[in-house]
Design a protein around this motif. Structure first.
Motif, mmCIF file in Angstrom:
data_model
loop_
_atom_site.group_PDB
_atom_site.id
_atom_site.type_symbol
_atom_site.label_atom_id
_atom_site.label_comp_id
_atom_site.label_asym_id
_atom_site.label_seq_id
_atom_site.Cartn_x
_atom_site.Cartn_y
_atom_site.Cartn_z
ATOM 1 N N LEU A 153 0.927 -1.344 -0.196
ATOM 2 C CA LEU A 153 0.029 -0.084 -0.095
ATOM 3 C C LEU A 153 0.762 1.132 0.022
ATOM 4 C CD1 LEU A 153 -3.251 0.623 1.828
ATOM 5 C CD2 LEU A 153 -1.338 2.391 1.880
ATOM 6 N N ALA A 154 2.114 1.147 0.846
ATOM 7 C CA ALA A 154 2.915 2.329 0.820
ATOM 8 C C ALA A 154 3.332 2.630 -0.567
ATOM 9 C CB ALA A 154 3.875 2.287 1.641
ATOM 10 N N SER A 155 3.820 1.907 -1.241
ATOM 11 C CA SER A 155 4.248 1.798 -2.762
ATOM 12 C C SER A 155 3.153 2.599 -3.651
ATOM 13 C CB SER A 155 4.618 0.710 -3.027
ATOM 14 O OG SER A 155 5.959 0.308 -2.745
ATOM 15 N N ARG A 156 1.851 1.984 -3.366
ATOM 16 C CA ARG A 156 0.876 2.376 -4.546
ATOM 17 C C ARG A 156 0.541 4.237 -3.840
ATOM 18 N NH1 ARG A 156 -4.000 -1.173 -3.648
ATOM 19 N NH2 ARG A 156 -2.815 -1.951 -1.717
ATOM 20 N N ALA A 157 0.631 4.235 -2.675
ATOM 21 C CA ALA A 157 0.251 5.639 -2.066
ATOM 22 C C ALA A 157 1.256 6.539 -2.636
ATOM 23 C CB ALA A 157 0.393 5.792 -0.723
ATOM 24 N N LEU A 158 2.585 6.244 -2.622
ATOM 25 C CA LEU A 158 3.745 7.116 -3.244
ATOM 26 C C LEU A 158 3.294 7.499 -4.643
ATOM 27 C CD1 LEU A 158 6.317 8.652 -3.066
ATOM 28 C CD2 LEU A 158 7.300 6.446 -3.530
ATOM 29 N N VAL A 159 3.373 6.479 -5.525
ATOM 30 C CA VAL A 159 2.956 6.543 -6.823
ATOM 31 C C VAL A 159 1.662 7.292 -7.178
ATOM 32 C CG1 VAL A 159 2.231 5.210 -8.935
ATOM 33 C CG2 VAL A 159 4.147 4.244 -7.527
ATOM 34 N N ALA A 160 0.922 7.011 -6.560
ATOM 35 C CA ALA A 160 -0.305 8.153 -6.883
ATOM 36 C C ALA A 160 -0.081 9.484 -6.572
ATOM 37 C CB ALA A 160 -1.494 7.414 -5.862
ATOM 38 N N ASP A 161 0.739 9.696 -5.338
ATOM 39 C CA ASP A 161 1.230 11.098 -5.216
ATOM 40 C C ASP A 161 2.025 11.839 -6.220
ATOM 41 O OD1 ASP A 161 0.819 13.186 -2.620
ATOM 42 O OD2 ASP A 161 2.787 13.002 -3.089
ATOM 43 N N VAL A 162 2.863 10.886 -6.634
ATOM 44 C CA VAL A 162 4.102 11.570 -7.536
ATOM 45 C C VAL A 162 3.141 11.979 -8.758
ATOM 46 C CG1 VAL A 162 6.113 11.085 -9.071
ATOM 47 C CG2 VAL A 162 5.874 10.363 -6.546
ATOM 48 N N LEU A 163 2.298 11.171 -9.210
ATOM 49 C CA LEU A 163 1.593 11.154 -10.575
ATOM 50 C C LEU A 163 0.470 12.331 -10.321
ATOM 51 C CD1 LEU A 163 1.128 7.589 -11.747
ATOM 52 C CD2 LEU A 163 3.012 9.257 -12.409
ATOM 53 N N GLY A 164 0.168 12.403 -9.269
ATOM 54 C CA GLY A 164 -1.111 13.570 -8.895
ATOM 55 C C GLY A 164 -2.352 12.967 -9.180
ATOM 56 N N MET A 165 -2.527 11.653 -8.797
ATOM 57 C CA MET A 165 -3.680 10.806 -8.818
ATOM 58 C C MET A 165 -4.295 10.452 -7.679
ATOM 59 S SD MET A 165 -2.551 7.997 -11.866
ATOM 60 C CE MET A 165 -4.312 7.079 -11.551
#
Length: 207
Positions: A153-165
């Motif tokens: 989940l932590a990885s998905r949270a980071l990817v979403a934040d970086v992509l602005g999603m």
């Protein structure tokens, strides 16, 4: 271009049993150690310049396999830990659903509630994960690759934040990262783009 690989740890016995781990400090299973060794050989071929990992044993051990294969030193950072799931820690998914029906209903409605009543929200995790990402990128050289070893989940949270999603939309669109698989973020003129998702060595398949 600069690249950042967000790498999920290998399988644990708790993963296989469907148990919420959160920040419970669990170890890799035999399968997880095999996954880490196999994936590490593939990642080492990317010649990563830096390796930063969650200090929880399952992620640190996974990162150590890459350190051995690449000659890098693992840099531990507790901000890369998995989401704190509070009172859900150590429980199975059916147990959580039975004991915390209200929280489960709120999650299914897309609300970012504290996991297990006393744990973190996704936005809390995204904030600490993004802080690490920004610090790493600030000193990253051009045309280099950095690996961040973390959790599902932590990885998905980071990817979403970086992509602005929106995190909920991202999780609806993309299946969660399998054990020992990674996401690849690549920097372009317009910002960071997701170049690959759920990449892994063929022998490191499985959740």
């Amino acid at each position: 271009m600069r690249r950042v690989l967000i790498w999920r740890h290998g399988e644990t016995e708790q993963n296989a049993a469907g148990i919420y781990q959160g920040q419970l400090d669990t170890s890799l299973s035999a399968r997880g150690r095999e996954q880490a060794a196999t994936a590490a050989q593939l990642l080492a071929q990317r010649s990563p310049a830096r390796l930063v990992a969650s200090d929880l044993t399952r992620a640190a051990t996974t990162a150590a396999a890459l350190a051995s294969a690449s000659g890098l030193t693992v840099e531990p950072d507790r901000r890369l830990r998995e989401i704190d799931v509070g009172r859900w820690q150590g429980l199975t998914h059916p147990e959580v659903r039975a004991r915390f029906p209200e929280l489960q209903a709120e999650l299914e409605q897309g609300q970012d509630v504290r996991r297990g009543e006393t744990g973190e929200r996704v936005r809390d995790v995204a904030r600490r994960m993004r802080a690490v990402f920004d610090e790493v990128v600030a000193t990253q050289e051009q045309d280099s690759t950095v690996v961040l070893a973390s959790h599902g989940l932590a990885s998905r949270a980071l990817v979403a934040d970086v992509l602005g999603m929106d995190f909920t939309r991202l999780t609806q669109a993309l299946v969660g990262l399998h054990n020992c698989h990674w996401a690849e973020l690549v920097e372009h003129d317009i910002g960071w783009r997701l170049d690959a998702w759920n990449t892994g060595a063929p022998a490191a398949t499985g959740r």
